[in-house]
Design a protein around this motif. Structure first.
Motif, PDB file in Angstrom:
ATOM      1  N   LEU A  37      30.104 -15.444   2.501  1.00  0.00           N
ATOM      2  CA  LEU A  37      28.617 -15.944   2.692  1.00  0.00           C
ATOM      3  C   LEU A  37      28.606 -16.521   4.164  1.00  0.00           C
ATOM      4  N   GLU A  38      29.513 -17.570   4.512  1.00  0.00           N
ATOM      5  CA  GLU A  38      29.465 -17.954   5.966  1.00  0.00           C
ATOM      6  C   GLU A  38      29.464 -16.830   6.917  1.00  0.00           C
ATOM      7  N   LYS A  39      30.400 -15.883   6.771  1.00  0.00           N
ATOM      8  CA  LYS A  39      30.371 -14.593   7.559  1.00  0.00           C
ATOM      9  C   LYS A  39      29.061 -13.710   7.525  1.00  0.00           C
ATOM     10  N   ARG A  40      28.658 -13.545   6.456  1.00  0.00           N
ATOM     11  CA  ARG A  40      27.173 -12.966   6.395  1.00  0.00           C
ATOM     12  C   ARG A  40      26.077 -13.856   7.030  1.00  0.00           C
ATOM     13  N   ILE A  41      26.199 -15.157   6.785  1.00  0.00           N
ATOM     14  CA  ILE A  41      25.376 -16.100   7.442  1.00  0.00           C
ATOM     15  C   ILE A  41      25.449 -16.013   9.200  1.00  0.00           C
ATOM     16  N   GLN A  42      26.667 -15.891   9.515  1.00  0.00           N
ATOM     17  CA  GLN A  42      26.952 -15.998  10.938  1.00  0.00           C
ATOM     18  C   GLN A  42      26.514 -14.718  11.614  1.00  0.00           C
ATOM     19  N   GLN A  43      26.775 -13.442  10.825  1.00  0.00           N
ATOM     20  CA  GLN A  43      26.172 -12.127  11.190  1.00  0.00           C
ATOM     21  C   GLN A  43      24.620 -12.226  11.412  1.00  0.00           C
ATOM     22  N   GLU A  44      24.059 -12.671  10.171  1.00  0.00           N
ATOM     23  CA  GLU A  44      22.642 -12.785  10.221  1.00  0.00           C
ATOM     24  C   GLU A  44      22.053 -13.643  11.236  1.00  0.00           C
ATOM     25  N   LYS A  45      22.651 -14.821  11.593  1.00  0.00           N
ATOM     26  CA  LYS A  45      22.444 -15.758  12.576  1.00  0.00           C
ATOM     27  C   LYS A  45      22.228 -14.930  13.975  1.00  0.00           C
ATOM     28  N   GLU A  46      23.157 -13.997  14.064  1.00  0.00           N
ATOM     29  CA  GLU A  46      23.753 -13.275  15.362  1.00  0.00           C
ATOM     30  C   GLU A  46      22.585 -12.361  15.618  1.00  0.00           C
ATOM     31  N   LYS A  47      22.456 -11.781  14.650  1.00  0.00           N
ATOM     32  CA  LYS A  47      21.327 -10.769  14.547  1.00  0.00           C
ATOM     33  C   LYS A  47      19.944 -11.336  14.910  1.00  0.00           C
ATOM     34  N   ALA A  48      19.833 -12.566  14.388  1.00  0.00           N
ATOM     35  CA  ALA A  48      18.448 -13.222  14.453  1.00  0.00           C
ATOM     36  C   ALA A  48      18.436 -13.751  15.907  1.00  0.00           C
ATOM     37  N   LYS A  49      19.471 -14.125  16.528  1.00  0.00           N
ATOM     38  CA  LYS A  49      19.554 -14.750  17.793  1.00  0.00           C
ATOM     39  C   LYS A  49      19.429 -13.527  18.776  1.00  0.00           C
ATOM     40  N   LYS A  50      19.922 -12.176  18.408  1.00  0.00           N
ATOM     41  CA  LYS A  50      19.705 -11.109  19.177  1.00  0.00           C
ATOM     42  C   LYS A  50      18.451 -10.569  19.284  1.00  0.00           C
ATOM     43  N   LYS A  51      17.780 -10.640  18.160  1.00  0.00           N
ATOM     44  CA  LYS A  51      16.308 -10.542  18.256  1.00  0.00           C
ATOM     45  C   LYS A  51      15.257 -11.420  18.731  1.00  0.00           C
ATOM     46  N   ILE A  52      15.660 -12.729  18.732  1.00  0.00           N
ATOM     47  CA  ILE A  52      15.106 -13.596  19.383  1.00  0.00           C
ATOM     48  C   ILE A  52      15.258 -13.732  20.886  1.00  0.00           C
ATOM     49  N   ASP A  53      16.393 -13.150  21.268  1.00  0.00           N
ATOM     50  CA  ASP A  53      16.874 -12.992  22.736  1.00  0.00           C
ATOM     51  C   ASP A  53      15.905 -11.732  23.318  1.00  0.00           C
ATOM     52  N   GLN A  54      15.781 -10.657  22.537  1.00  0.00           N
ATOM     53  CA  GLN A  54      15.121  -9.454  22.744  1.00  0.00           C
ATOM     54  C   GLN A  54      13.600  -9.768  23.172  1.00  0.00           C
ATOM     55  N   ILE A  55      12.864 -10.503  22.161  1.00  0.00           N
ATOM     56  CA  ILE A  55      11.654 -10.898  21.889  1.00  0.00           C
ATOM     57  C   ILE A  55      11.398 -11.891  23.206  1.00  0.00           C
ATOM     58  N   GLN A  56      12.362 -12.870  23.619  1.00  0.00           N
ATOM     59  CA  GLN A  56      12.013 -13.713  24.726  1.00  0.00           C
ATOM     60  C   GLN A  56      12.047 -12.972  26.033  1.00  0.00           C
ATOM     61  N   GLU A  57      12.926 -11.773  26.092  1.00  0.00           N
ATOM     62  CA  GLU A  57      12.827 -11.188  27.335  1.00  0.00           C
ATOM     63  C   GLU A  57      11.677 -10.102  27.438  1.00  0.00           C
ATOM     64  N   GLU A  58      11.125  -9.619  26.319  1.00  0.00           N
ATOM     65  CA  GLU A  58       9.828  -8.924  26.558  1.00  0.00           C
ATOM     66  C   GLU A  58       8.748  -9.969  26.754  1.00  0.00           C
ATOM     67  N   LEU A  59       8.773 -11.161  26.315  1.00  0.00           N
ATOM     68  CA  LEU A  59       7.834 -11.954  26.279  1.00  0.00           C
ATOM     69  C   LEU A  59       7.839 -12.401  28.141  1.00  0.00           C
ATOM     70  N   GLU A  60       9.046 -12.513  28.574  1.00  0.00           N
ATOM     71  CA  GLU A  60       9.080 -12.711  29.942  1.00  0.00           C
ATOM     72  C   GLU A  60       8.792 -11.731  30.825  1.00  0.00           C
ATOM     73  N   ILE A  61       8.743 -10.323  30.379  1.00  0.00           N
ATOM     74  CA  ILE A  61       8.460  -9.050  31.076  1.00  0.00           C
ATOM     75  C   ILE A  61       6.746  -9.139  30.904  1.00  0.00           C
ATOM     76  N   LYS A  62       6.358  -9.414  29.932  1.00  0.00           N
ATOM     77  CA  LYS A  62       4.780  -9.401  29.848  1.00  0.00           C
ATOM     78  C   LYS A  62       4.379 -10.585  30.696  1.00  0.00           C
ATOM     79  N   LYS A  63       4.943 -11.611  30.739  1.00  0.00           N
ATOM     80  CA  LYS A  63       4.357 -12.684  31.459  1.00  0.00           C
ATOM     81  C   LYS A  63       4.464 -12.364  32.858  1.00  0.00           C
TER      82      LYS A  63
END
Length: 183
Positions: A37-63
Motif C-alpha cells: 500500500l505504501e509503495k502504491r501510495i508513493q507511486q501515486e504521489k510521484e505520478k501526482a507530483k509529475k502531473k502537478i509539475d507538468q501543469i505548473q510548466e504549462e502554466l508558466e508557458i501560458k503566463k
C-alpha cells in the motif's frame, strides 16, 4: 490425570504455538499489504507530483505567452500614439504652409492688380501717344515725307507691349481660378 493434564498442556502449548505462528503469518501479510500500500501510495504521489509539475510548466508557458502578448500590445499602442503625434505635427505644418501660400497668393494678386492698373495707365498713355503720334505724323507728312523705318519701329514696340499685356492677363486669369476662399 496427570497424563491428561500433560496432554492438555501440550495441546494448549501447541495451540499457542499455532496461534503465535498464525499471528506471525498474519502480521507478515499485514506488513506486506501495508508495504504494498505504501509503495502504491508513493507511486501515486510521484505520478501526482509529475502531473502537478507538468501543469505548473504549462502554466508558466501560458503566463510567458500572456506577458509577450501584453508587451506586443503595449508596443503597438506606443507606436500608434507616436504615429498619431507625428501625423498631427505634419498636419499642423501643412496648415501653416497653406496659410503662408494663402497670404502669398493674396499678396501676389494685389501685386498683379497693381500691375494691371499700371498696364491700364500704360494703355491710356499709349493711346494718348498714338493719338498724338497720329497728329504729329499727319503734321510731319504734310511738312516732310515720313521715313518708313521709323513707322515700322513704332509698330514693333506696340506689338511687344500688346504681348506683355496678354501675358499679364493670362497670369491674372490663372491666379483668379486657383485662388482659394479665405477662412
Amino acid at each position: 490425570m496427570s497424563k491428561k493434564n500433560d496432554i492438555l498442556q501440550e495441546l494448549t502449548l501447541t495451540i499457542e504455538e499455532i496461534e503465535d505462528e498464525l499471528e506471525e503469518i498474519i502480521n507478515k501479510k499485514k506488513e506486506e499489504i501495508e508495504k504494498d500500500l505504501e509503495k502504491r501510495i508513493q507511486q501515486e504521489k510521484e505520478k501526482a507530483k509529475k502531473k502537478i509539475d507538468q501543469i505548473q510548466e504549462e502554466l508558466e508557458i501560458k503566463k510567458d505567452e500572456i506577458i509577450n502578448y501584453r508587451t506586443a500590445f503595449a508596443e503597438f499602442e506606443n507606436n500608434k500614439t507616436d504615429i498619431k503625434s507625428h501625423k498631427k505635427l505634419h498636419i499642423e505644418k501643412a496648415i501653416q504652409y497653406l496659410r503662408k501660400i494663402e497670404t502669398l497668393t493674396a499678396q501676389s494678386l494685389e501685386e498683379l492688380k497693381k500691375i494691371s492698373e499700371l498696364d491700364q495707365k500704360l494703355d491710356e498713355i499709349t493711346q494718348i501717344v498714338r493719338e498724338k503720334a497720329e497728329i504729329f505724323k499727319k503734321d510731319l507728312e504734310e511738312k516732310i515725307e515720313a521715313a518708313p523705318g521709323e513707322t515700322e519701329r513704332q509698330g514693333n514696340e506696340e506689338i511687344e507691349l500688346e504681348k506683355e499685356r496678354e501675358k499679364l492677363k493670362k497670369i491674372l486669369e490663372l491666379i483668379g481660378k486657383t485662388e482659394t476662399p479665405k477662412r
